[in-house]
Design a protein around this motif. Structure first.
Motif, PDB file in Angstrom:
ATOM      1  N   UNK A  44    -108.060  23.365 -11.892  1.00 47.10           N
ATOM      2  CA  UNK A  44    -107.205  22.477 -12.664  1.00 47.10           C
ATOM      3  C   UNK A  44    -107.543  21.016 -12.460  1.00 47.10           C
ATOM      4  N   UNK A  45    -107.811  20.618 -11.228  1.00 50.63           N
ATOM      5  CA  UNK A  45    -108.147  19.221 -10.959  1.00 50.63           C
ATOM      6  C   UNK A  45    -109.483  18.842 -11.591  1.00 50.63           C
ATOM      7  N   UNK A  46    -110.453  19.741 -11.529  1.00 53.28           N
ATOM      8  CA  UNK A  46    -111.738  19.461 -12.175  1.00 53.28           C
ATOM      9  C   UNK A  46    -111.568  19.351 -13.687  1.00 53.28           C
ATOM     10  N   UNK A  50    -112.390  16.071 -15.969  1.00 55.26           N
ATOM     11  CA  UNK A  50    -113.282  16.176 -17.123  1.00 55.26           C
ATOM     12  C   UNK A  50    -112.571  15.769 -18.412  1.00 55.26           C
ATOM     13  N   UNK A  51    -111.313  16.217 -18.576  1.00 48.30           N
ATOM     14  CA  UNK A  51    -110.578  15.896 -19.794  1.00 48.30           C
ATOM     15  C   UNK A  51    -110.290  14.415 -19.922  1.00 48.30           C
ATOM     16  N   UNK A  52    -109.871  13.786 -18.826  1.00 48.80           N
ATOM     17  CA  UNK A  52    -109.549  12.349 -18.863  1.00 48.80           C
ATOM     18  C   UNK A  52    -110.817  11.523 -19.078  1.00 48.80           C
ATOM     19  N   UNK A  53    -111.925  11.960 -18.482  1.00 46.24           N
ATOM     20  CA  UNK A  53    -113.173  11.205 -18.645  1.00 46.24           C
ATOM     21  C   UNK A  53    -113.685  11.256 -20.087  1.00 46.24           C
ATOM     22  N   UNK A  54    -113.393  12.351 -20.801  1.00 48.13           N
ATOM     23  CA  UNK A  54    -113.870  12.485 -22.184  1.00 48.13           C
ATOM     24  C   UNK A  54    -112.896  11.905 -23.202  1.00 48.13           C
ATOM     25  N   UNK A  55    -111.590  12.147 -22.994  1.00 44.28           N
ATOM     26  CA  UNK A  55    -110.613  11.797 -24.016  1.00 44.28           C
ATOM     27  C   UNK A  55    -109.533  10.851 -23.521  1.00 44.28           C
ATOM     28  N   UNK A  56    -109.688  10.357 -22.291  1.00 42.85           N
ATOM     29  CA  UNK A  56    -108.662   9.477 -21.749  1.00 42.85           C
ATOM     30  C   UNK A  56    -107.386  10.256 -21.461  1.00 42.85           C
ATOM     31  N   UNK A  57    -106.306   9.542 -21.353  1.00 44.45           N
ATOM     32  CA  UNK A  57    -105.035  10.194 -21.016  1.00 44.45           C
ATOM     33  C   UNK A  57    -104.443  10.958 -22.191  1.00 44.45           C
ATOM     34  N   UNK A  58    -105.133  10.918 -23.348  1.00 43.84           N
ATOM     35  CA  UNK A  58    -104.699  11.758 -24.464  1.00 43.84           C
ATOM     36  C   UNK A  58    -104.758  13.226 -24.086  1.00 43.84           C
ATOM     37  N   UNK A  59    -105.728  13.583 -23.228  1.00 38.38           N
ATOM     38  CA  UNK A  59    -105.850  14.975 -22.796  1.00 38.38           C
ATOM     39  C   UNK A  59    -104.587  15.437 -22.080  1.00 38.38           C
ATOM     40  N   UNK A  60    -103.994  14.539 -21.284  1.00 33.51           N
ATOM     41  CA  UNK A  60    -102.762  14.876 -20.568  1.00 33.51           C
ATOM     42  C   UNK A  60    -101.587  14.921 -21.536  1.00 33.51           C
ATOM     43  N   UNK A  61    -101.539  13.955 -22.462  1.00 33.07           N
ATOM     44  CA  UNK A  61    -100.447  13.929 -23.430  1.00 33.07           C
ATOM     45  C   UNK A  61    -100.457  15.164 -24.322  1.00 33.07           C
ATOM     46  N   UNK A  62    -101.661  15.598 -24.717  1.00 32.42           N
ATOM     47  CA  UNK A  62    -101.765  16.794 -25.557  1.00 32.42           C
ATOM     48  C   UNK A  62    -101.145  18.006 -24.863  1.00 32.42           C
ATOM     49  N   UNK A  63    -101.399  18.119 -23.567  1.00 29.49           N
ATOM     50  CA  UNK A  63    -100.851  19.249 -22.819  1.00 29.49           C
ATOM     51  C   UNK A  63     -99.329  19.177 -22.770  1.00 29.49           C
ATOM     52  N   UNK A  64     -98.793  17.985 -22.530  1.00 32.56           N
ATOM     53  CA  UNK A  64     -97.350  17.829 -22.431  1.00 32.56           C
ATOM     54  C   UNK A  64     -96.632  18.053 -23.738  1.00 32.56           C
ATOM     55  N   UNK A  65     -97.329  17.898 -24.846  1.00 27.92           N
ATOM     56  CA  UNK A  65     -96.701  18.031 -26.161  1.00 27.92           C
ATOM     57  C   UNK A  65     -96.746  19.449 -26.719  1.00 27.92           C
ATOM     58  N   UNK A 180    -108.728  23.065 -25.879  1.00 29.56           N
ATOM     59  CA  UNK A 180    -109.106  23.782 -24.667  1.00 29.56           C
ATOM     60  C   UNK A 180    -108.746  23.001 -23.412  1.00 29.56           C
ATOM     61  N   UNK A 181    -108.640  21.668 -23.524  1.00 30.08           N
ATOM     62  CA  UNK A 181    -108.231  20.840 -22.383  1.00 30.08           C
ATOM     63  C   UNK A 181    -106.887  21.280 -21.799  1.00 30.08           C
ATOM     64  N   UNK A 182    -106.043  21.900 -22.628  1.00 26.59           N
ATOM     65  CA  UNK A 182    -104.716  22.316 -22.166  1.00 26.59           C
ATOM     66  C   UNK A 182    -104.816  23.403 -21.101  1.00 26.59           C
ATOM     67  N   UNK A 183    -105.955  24.106 -21.040  1.00 29.27           N
ATOM     68  CA  UNK A 183    -106.158  25.102 -19.983  1.00 29.27           C
ATOM     69  C   UNK A 183    -106.014  24.456 -18.603  1.00 29.27           C
ATOM     70  N   UNK A 184    -106.304  23.154 -18.527  1.00 28.66           N
ATOM     71  CA  UNK A 184    -106.102  22.414 -17.273  1.00 28.66           C
ATOM     72  C   UNK A 184    -104.657  22.555 -16.791  1.00 28.66           C
ATOM     73  N   UNK A 185    -103.717  22.360 -17.707  1.00 29.16           N
ATOM     74  CA  UNK A 185    -102.309  22.494 -17.355  1.00 29.16           C
ATOM     75  C   UNK A 185    -101.961  23.912 -16.942  1.00 29.16           C
ATOM     76  N   UNK A 186    -102.563  24.900 -17.616  1.00 31.88           N
ATOM     77  CA  UNK A 186    -102.311  26.295 -17.253  1.00 31.88           C
ATOM     78  C   UNK A 186    -102.764  26.566 -15.816  1.00 31.88           C
ATOM     79  N   UNK A 187    -103.943  26.039 -15.472  1.00 27.73           N
ATOM     80  CA  UNK A 187    -104.479  26.257 -14.121  1.00 27.73           C
ATOM     81  C   UNK A 187    -103.585  25.612 -13.061  1.00 27.73           C
ATOM     82  N   UNK A 188    -103.149  24.383 -13.309  1.00 26.30           N
ATOM     83  CA  UNK A 188    -102.320  23.687 -12.327  1.00 26.30           C
ATOM     84  C   UNK A 188    -100.963  24.373 -12.168  1.00 26.30           C
ATOM     85  N   UNK A 189    -100.370  24.827 -13.284  1.00 23.08           N
ATOM     86  CA  UNK A 189     -99.103  25.552 -13.199  1.00 23.08           C
ATOM     87  C   UNK A 189     -99.295  26.871 -12.458  1.00 23.08           C
ATOM     88  N   UNK A 190    -100.417  27.558 -12.730  1.00 30.63           N
ATOM     89  CA  UNK A 190    -100.706  28.812 -12.036  1.00 30.63           C
ATOM     90  C   UNK A 190    -100.912  28.574 -10.540  1.00 30.63           C
TER      91      UNK A 190
END
Length: 294
Positions: A44-46, A50-65, A180-190
């Motif tokens: 999840x951290x990796x 990777x998501x933030x480096x490519x898309x900025x914090x939009x990757x995090x916002x997409x997951x939260x939405x 697919x970036x949202x898989x990051x959130x799935x991993x961290x929650x898991x």
């Protein structure tokens, strides 16, 4: 991304999963739920970096939405399957439990025909059954297995685990628009849920020396990048082909163990190689024709 390229990306996850047994063996006495918590956290951290480096914090916002059904599907698939599999291994002999759990590729082929427009053809089903026969040879070592009523609960858990992973894989097609970036959130929650389950069911063991490297390898590969590749494959690839080809995981895993001196080459392994390779080629007949035409 083309359908064939997405299918190959999904198979990349299968290749990474083939290292799961070797890395797990090298992780020593670390309990399985603790190991899952650590590896999901690494993956999840990796993914976050990777998501933030490519898309900025939009990757995090997409997951939260994302709506809650997406989170139930993703976290339920990743955490639910692994928790059920661990519990199945506690409640039933590993050989029988693993064999039942490895019905998930066959279930993907069947479920895909019911829930997507891919269609189920005879060669898809034949390829999946050949793959299962090959996987059965690897898991049992060519020896028959008997199911005992004493372990019915463990068998049931293994079967539910297979249904959960197949269901997660096929239903992911319904949310193909989710990045697919949202898989990051799935991993961290898991990771969090695995840690809670670990504290409730296991005793914490501190990894030593090379065990840390094995855990890092697990988190980066089979319990990290593999989930992102699998997400691409099941959302945009050929699901029946992916299902049948997934039986290559136990075969490749055994070959990795043989190469590392952790297992012996046997007649059962050779026959399983033929069955799984033949089954995957049969299931992928349409995809190979599309590539040849292109």
């Amino acid at each position: 991304m083309t359908r064939n390229a997405a299918t190959l990306a999904g198979f990349g996850a299968v290749v990474l999963w083939s290292t799961l047994a070797l890395f797990t063996t090298l992780s020593g006495e670390v309990p399985p739920l603790q190991l899952l918590a650590m590896c999901f956290a690494i993956g999840g951290m990796l993914g976050l970096v990777a998501g933030v480096s490519r898309r900025g914090w939009r990757a995090v916002r997409d997951a939260g939405r994302q709506p809650w059904p997406v989170w139930v599907l993703g976290v339920g698939g990743l955490f639910g399957y692994h928790l059920l599999y661990v519990l199945a291994l506690r409640a039933a002999p590993p050989v029988q439990a693993s064999l039942i759990a490895y019905l998930w590729p066959l279930l993907i082929v069947l479920f895909a025909s019911l829930s997507t427009g891919d269609g189920l053809r005879a060669h898809h089903l034949a390829g999946a059954f050949l793959g299962f026969a090959g996987a059965a040879l690897i898991v049992t070592g060519g020896r028959g297995v008997a199911l005992s009523a004493d372990h019915a609960a463990g068998y049931a858990l293994a079967l539910v685990a297979a249904v959960v992973w197949a269901g997660y894989s096929v239903l992911s097609r319904r949310v193909a628009s989710v990045p697919t970036d949202v898989v990051t959130g799935f991993c961290l929650a898991a990771a969090v849920l695995s840690a809670v389950a670990h504290l409730a069911l296991e005793r914490t063991v501190a990894p030593q020396g090379v065990e840390w490297l094995a855990i890092l390898g697990l988190g980066v590969g089979p319990l990290g990048l593999a989930f992102f590749l699998w997400d691409i494959g099941v959302k945009r690839g050929d699901l029946p082909v992916l299902g049948a080809a997934s039986y290559a995981a136990p075969l490749l895993s055994t070959l990795v163990l043989v190469a590392a001196g952790q297992a012996q080459a046997t007649w059962a392994l050779g026959l399983a190689c033929l069955l799984i390779t033949g089954g995957a080629a049969l299931a992928a007949r349409d995809m190979l024709r599309r590539q040849a035409a292109a």
